[in-house]
Design an enzyme around this catalytic site. Structure first.
Site, PDB file in Angstrom:
ATOM      1  N   GLU A 220       8.833 -19.582  31.379  1.00 48.89           N
ATOM      2  CA  GLU A 220       7.649 -19.427  32.242  1.00 48.89           C
ATOM      3  C   GLU A 220       7.084 -20.759  32.737  1.00 48.89           C
ATOM      4  O   GLU A 220       6.859 -21.690  31.962  1.00 48.89           O
ATOM      5  CB  GLU A 220       6.554 -18.674  31.480  1.00 48.89           C
ATOM      6  CG  GLU A 220       5.319 -18.361  32.315  1.00 48.89           C
ATOM      7  CD  GLU A 220       4.345 -17.428  31.629  1.00 48.89           C
ATOM      8  OE1 GLU A 220       3.284 -17.144  32.213  1.00 48.89           O
ATOM      9  OE2 GLU A 220       4.635 -16.983  30.495  1.00 48.89           O
ATOM     10  N   LYS A 236       4.181 -11.357  33.012  1.00 47.75           N
ATOM     11  CA  LYS A 236       3.590 -10.241  32.273  1.00 47.75           C
ATOM     12  C   LYS A 236       4.391  -8.996  32.608  1.00 47.75           C
ATOM     13  O   LYS A 236       4.612  -8.683  33.776  1.00 47.75           O
ATOM     14  CB  LYS A 236       2.116 -10.028  32.637  1.00 47.75           C
ATOM     15  CG  LYS A 236       1.160 -10.911  31.858  1.00 47.75           C
ATOM     16  CD  LYS A 236       1.228 -10.615  30.387  1.00 47.75           C
ATOM     17  CE  LYS A 236       0.525 -11.665  29.568  1.00 47.75           C
ATOM     18  NZ  LYS A 236       0.905 -11.535  28.142  1.00 47.75           N
TER      19      LYS A 236
END
Length: 422
Positions: A220, A236
């Site tokens: 990420e 997410k």
């Protein structure tokens, strides 16, 4: 700035292992490394850099780059990490320094086409030991990892408490985490090299010093700053790698989880952005990561080049995707739901260059090593009103599996012994 073409030296983990072994034989400080997708390249390695404790506001304190570097050159700069700032319910202090970093005048960079380059901000020539070592990449040395299973009951209570807080209207979402603990017999660099070779994460990073080491296998991007543009790509929404990834876009829970965090990132960047410049160029993209599929979105904003990096971090750190909404209340509650301090997990690792800008990961899938060989791996997930505690536990296991299930796992009671037979 000096730039020399070195050619095809092989894969980045093998080159990292080679410079690490050669530097250790000379008694030098360990290397620092970024592997995956950093600055438009597939690797940025400092052959030897002293990573020492620093203040949290100093760790990436490099003037904003103009974006005028030749190609994707980075030259050199500041390697560092910043830990998640909050304590756990037990109130214990940090296991390793809360922030650490070090400056390297030169780097080895592998471009997107696989060609290696030597770069130096001051124009220094490469050290002979570096040139000799990179011509003969090596495999990691043998190591052993002994992992202890995370506490399912404690995580279950944290998730149910979070669901109660959502029902009461205190938060809309929060990222509830747990920890695996372990013991390393061997060198943290060998663990990182081996695991990075197997899992090929997009935002992997390695730093080490007398205090211990950080081995981040993150997928990420927390922040990228180049010129006036700041970019964040929160993750997410998760499914195991064997599942149909199209299920992420049709999952009400996963889509809601992602969009709520996108809104939080927009809010965080909006605190420092030029008015009207916060945009979402990518929403709900399905991307692979080690062991899982993720939903990834991207938020961008324009900021002044004179804005200090410490101000950018003050507005955005800790990363939105590992906290919750509203952010302040979620952080307050998480301190009571999670028994232990997260440490580097959910913080950030990265690099700031005066010519290429700054890129930082979200330190998930990240192992924190103490100087005594102790290891901590945090895992977690976003809890929404639709969350099921058992499925949330399964998600934690899916995320941890590529790291704690490496090589030859041998169950022994409540432990998993992982042996690398290199």
């Amino acid at each position: 700035m000096r730039i020399e073409r070195l050619g095809d030296l092989g894969d980045a983990p093998a080159v990292l292992a080679a410079v690490g072994r050669a530097g250790a034989a000379l008694g030098l400080a360990p290397p620092a490394a970024l592997l995956g997708d950093w600055f438009g390249s597939s690797a940025v390695i400092a052959p030897s850099v002293t990573i020492a404790p620093v203040g949290a506001t100093e760790v990436f304190d490099v003037a904003a780059a103009s974006g005028t570097a030749a190609g994707n050159a980075v030259g050199g700069g500041w390697f560092g990490y910043l830990s998640y700032p909050d304590a756990g319910a037990d109130g214990t202090g940090p296991r390793i320094p809360e922030a650490a970093g070090g400056w390297s005048d030169c780097v080895l960079r592998r471009d997107a086409d696989g060609c290696w380059w030597y770069e130096s901000l001051s124009g220094a020539t490469p050290a002979a030991w570096v040139v000799d070592s990179v011509r003969a990449p090596v495999a990691p040395s043998a190591y052993e990892m002994d992992w202890t299973q995370a506490d399912r009951d404690v995580h279950h209570r944290g998730v149910t408490d979070c669901l109660a807080a959502i029902t009461a209207g205190e938060v809309y979402q929060a990222c509830v985490c747990t920890q695996f603990t372990g013991r390393l017999r061997g060198a943290p660099l060998d663990f990182f090299v081996d695991t990075a070779m197997r899992t090929t994460p997009a935002r992997a990073a390695y730093l080490a010093g007398d205090w211990g080491a950080v081995a981040s296998l993150s997928p990420e991007l927390f922040l990228r700053r180049r010129g006036t543009t700041v970019t964040s790509s929160p993750i997410k929404g998760t499914l195991p790698s064997w599942a149909d990834p199209s299920g992420l876009r049709t999952s009400v829970k996963d889509v809601a989880e992602n969009i709520m965090i996108v809104d939080l990132v927009r809010n965080d960047l909006g605190r420092i952005a030029d008015i009207g410049t916060v945009t979402v160029p990518e929403l709900l993209a399905v991307r692979p990561a080690p062991g899982v599929w993720h939903l990834v979105s991207t938020v961008t904003a324009e900021v002044g080049t004179g804005l200090p990096m410490s101000d950018v971090l003050a507005a955005t750190f800790p990363p939105a995707s590992v906290t919750g909404t509203p952010k302040v209340r979620a952080r307050s509650l998480l301190r009571t739901w999670e028994p232990r301090r997260r440490g580097i997990y959910c913080g950030s690792v990265g690099f700031a260059s005066p010519v290429a800008g700054c890129e930082l990961n979200v330190a998930i899938r990240t192992v924190e090593f103490g100087a005594d060989g102790s290891a901590v791996l945090g895992v977690g997930g976003g809890i929404t009103a639709d969350s099921d505690p058992d499925r949330e536990w399964d998600e934690c296991l899916h995320k941890a599996a590529p790291i704690v299930g490496a090589r030859s796992p041998v169950p022994r009671g409540d432990r998993t012994v992982v042996i690398n037979p290199v």
